[in-house]
Design an enzyme around this catalytic site. Structure first.
Site, mmCIF file in Angstrom:
data_model
loop_
_atom_site.group_PDB
_atom_site.id
_atom_site.type_symbol
_atom_site.label_atom_id
_atom_site.label_comp_id
_atom_site.label_asym_id
_atom_site.label_seq_id
_atom_site.Cartn_x
_atom_site.Cartn_y
_atom_site.Cartn_z
ATOM 1 N N GLU A 175 4.721 -3.706 -8.301
ATOM 2 C CA GLU A 175 5.453 -3.296 -7.095
ATOM 3 C C GLU A 175 6.273 -4.433 -6.506
ATOM 4 O O GLU A 175 5.833 -5.582 -6.482
ATOM 5 C CB GLU A 175 4.385 -2.840 -6.094
ATOM 6 C CG GLU A 175 4.875 -2.283 -4.805
ATOM 7 C CD GLU A 175 3.692 -1.888 -3.916
ATOM 8 O OE1 GLU A 175 3.250 -0.732 -3.998
ATOM 9 O OE2 GLU A 175 3.218 -2.742 -3.153
ATOM 10 N N TYR A 195 11.950 -0.369 -1.371
ATOM 11 C CA TYR A 195 10.658 -0.340 -2.070
ATOM 12 C C TYR A 195 10.909 0.057 -3.516
ATOM 13 O O TYR A 195 11.640 1.015 -3.788
ATOM 14 C CB TYR A 195 9.703 0.681 -1.427
ATOM 15 C CG TYR A 195 8.442 0.862 -2.247
ATOM 16 C CD1 TYR A 195 7.322 0.076 -1.995
ATOM 17 C CD2 TYR A 195 8.391 1.774 -3.308
ATOM 18 C CE1 TYR A 195 6.185 0.207 -2.769
ATOM 19 C CE2 TYR A 195 7.253 1.898 -4.088
ATOM 20 C CZ TYR A 195 6.147 1.118 -3.815
ATOM 21 O OH TYR A 195 5.024 1.231 -4.590
#
Ligand code: GDP
Ligand code: MN
Length: 439
Positions: A189, A101
């Protein structure tokens, strides 16, 4: 505004972030065509503005163009968390060894843009943060200095990257931060950023959320807005420059000023109601804008009463009243309405509304109570007046003891023999209570 995965990844690519080859399709045959051109195993991904598409069955791998067409057929038209899939992204399938992530967000508490990363990528990062926060690395970025190389290395080491991966990660981290800044984003993101079988890094998913207040200087991004993903109320509100957020209560609120709107919602809640929306018509709203706001509120079938709370400063109460009357001519309704108009031209405003069937209120408390009662279909009963204020001094026990001792000089001796405090305190506390009760 949220950007789709394919839009976000195209932006990331401009900043040197590696993304899989792929294209968007809105029909199954198109998906087959793209898969044929790619000539490899592909992944067909629903393009809807929600997370967790994978879990919902909106991301599927296809080995052949035939399969790509079948899978696209299934995914297109699918409903994911209330949104209908109208487009799919057909990407070259990645050989995924590991999922990371990587995100850039605004950390309000630290008043800094923050880069976050976790070796436990792929899944819901909020879940990782809740269950195992130690698996997330964070660096705070100074707005004047920007992302530093040592910070990038700090994240890369925490993720366990090796050799060339560290260099490549530097390009990705810097690119993501730059993209975040350039888009006036509130979030950028990559989840997952994958390590492939060859040990290369690849951004398989992408997400950008931009700050609407910065949209005026991003015509290119504004053009990416997906009208299909907006409710008609939201689209209408944006057209008229209204700040509108739909909620699930039963009391429609029309207020000027964000702070006043928040207060109004709080007070509605305090008296047992639930706001159906947040709506700020802004300063100096015209009758047209007010009419649009009322149409939007009334379009919500859950609304059982409407509360107008207008504090006229720059906004003129007569303009607001005109707007209300105008909207009521366009959308006749049986929904009860309560108006509180105070400030500039309030008399004129009330005169305009006198013809319309509306309850008026002079304070916000009264207005909220009336709206809550109206929404329940009850008669508004004014609350009993508060009891008269009685001044009851609350003295410290020691002070009372000294005073009572001073009042009865004869009691001094006996008081000195016994443990002096307790009886003195008891007497002192009892007396004023009785007196007050008599009054
Ligand atoms: P999200 O669920 O909406 O976040 O969608 P993602 O794009 O992140 O996809 C969800 C999951 O599908 C990823 O975490 C991967 O495990 C898997 N996935 C996505 N793309 C590929 C791919 O190209 N190949 C393989 N094997 N799996 C993929
Ligand atoms: Mn994802």
């Amino acid at each position: 505004m949220k950007l789709h995965e394919y839009q976000s990844k195209q932006i990331f690519a401009r900043y040197g972030i590696p993304i899989p080859k792929g294209q968007v399709a809105s029909a199954p045959e198109e998906a087959r065509h793209i898969a044929t051109e790619l000539g490899k195993r592909v992944v067909v991904k629903s393009q809807v503005l929600v997370g967790g598409r994978g879990k919902a069955g909106g991301v599927k791998v296809a080995n052949t163009p035939d399969e790509a067409e079948q899978v696209a057929q299934k995914i297109l038209g699918m409903n994911i968390k209330g949104l209908t899939v109208r487009k799919v992204l057909v990407d070259e399938a990645a050989d995924i060894q590991h999922e990371i992530y990587l995100g850039v967000v605004i950390n309000r508490a630290a008043r800094r843009v923050t880069m976050m990363a976790s070796a436990a990528g792929g899944m819901d990062i909020e879940e990782v943060a809740r269950v195992s926060p130690e698996k997330i690395v964070k660096v705070l970025i100074d707005p004047f200095i920007g992302l530093r190389d040592y910070q990038v290395r700090q994240i890369a080491f925490a993720l366990g990257l090796k050799g060339d991966q560290i260099r490549d990660f530097g390009v990705i981290a810097n690119g993501l931060y730059k993209a975040f800044l350039d888009c006036d984003a509130s979030l950028a993101e990559i989840n997952p950023l994958v390590i492939t079988g060859e040990g290369k890094l690849l951004a398989v998913d992408g997400k950008i959320v931009t700050d609407d207040s910065g949209m005026f200087r991003h015509q290119d991004l504004a053009a990416l807005r997906d009208m299909d993903e907006e409710t008609s109320s939201e689209a209408e509100a944006r057209k008229f420059g209204l700040s509108y957020i739909q909620l699930d209560g039963e009391i429609g609120c029309m207020v000027n000023g964000a702070g006043l709107a928040m207060t109004t919602m709080d007070i509605v809640k305090l008296f047992g109601g639930n706001p159906a929306n947040f709506l700020d018509i802004g300063g100096g709203a015209s009758a047209d804008k007010v009419a649009a706001a009322l149409r939007i509120i009334l379009a919500d079938p859950k609304v059982r009463a409407v509360l107008f709370n207008i504090f006229g400063g720059i906004t003129r109460c007569d303009e607001v009243a005109k707007g209300i009357v105008q909207a009521l001519q366009q959308v006749p309704t049986q929904v009860p309405m309560v108006v509180r108009l105070v400030g500039t031209n309030e008399e004129e405003g009330r005169a305009i509304l006198a013809g319309a069937k509306m309850q008026t209120a002079s304070t916000l408390v009264e207005a909220a109570q009336k709206a809550v009662a109206a929404a329940k279909g009850e008669e508004y009963v004014p609350p009993p007046p508060p009891p008269p204020f009685v001044y009851k001094p609350r003295l410290h026990a020691a002070v009372k003891a000294i005073r009572s001792a001073a009042r009865k000089p004869s009691a001094k001796k006996s008081a000195a023999k016994k443990p002096a405090r307790k009886p003195a305190t008891k007497k002192a506390t009892r007396k004023p209570v009785k007196k007050a009760a008599k009054k």
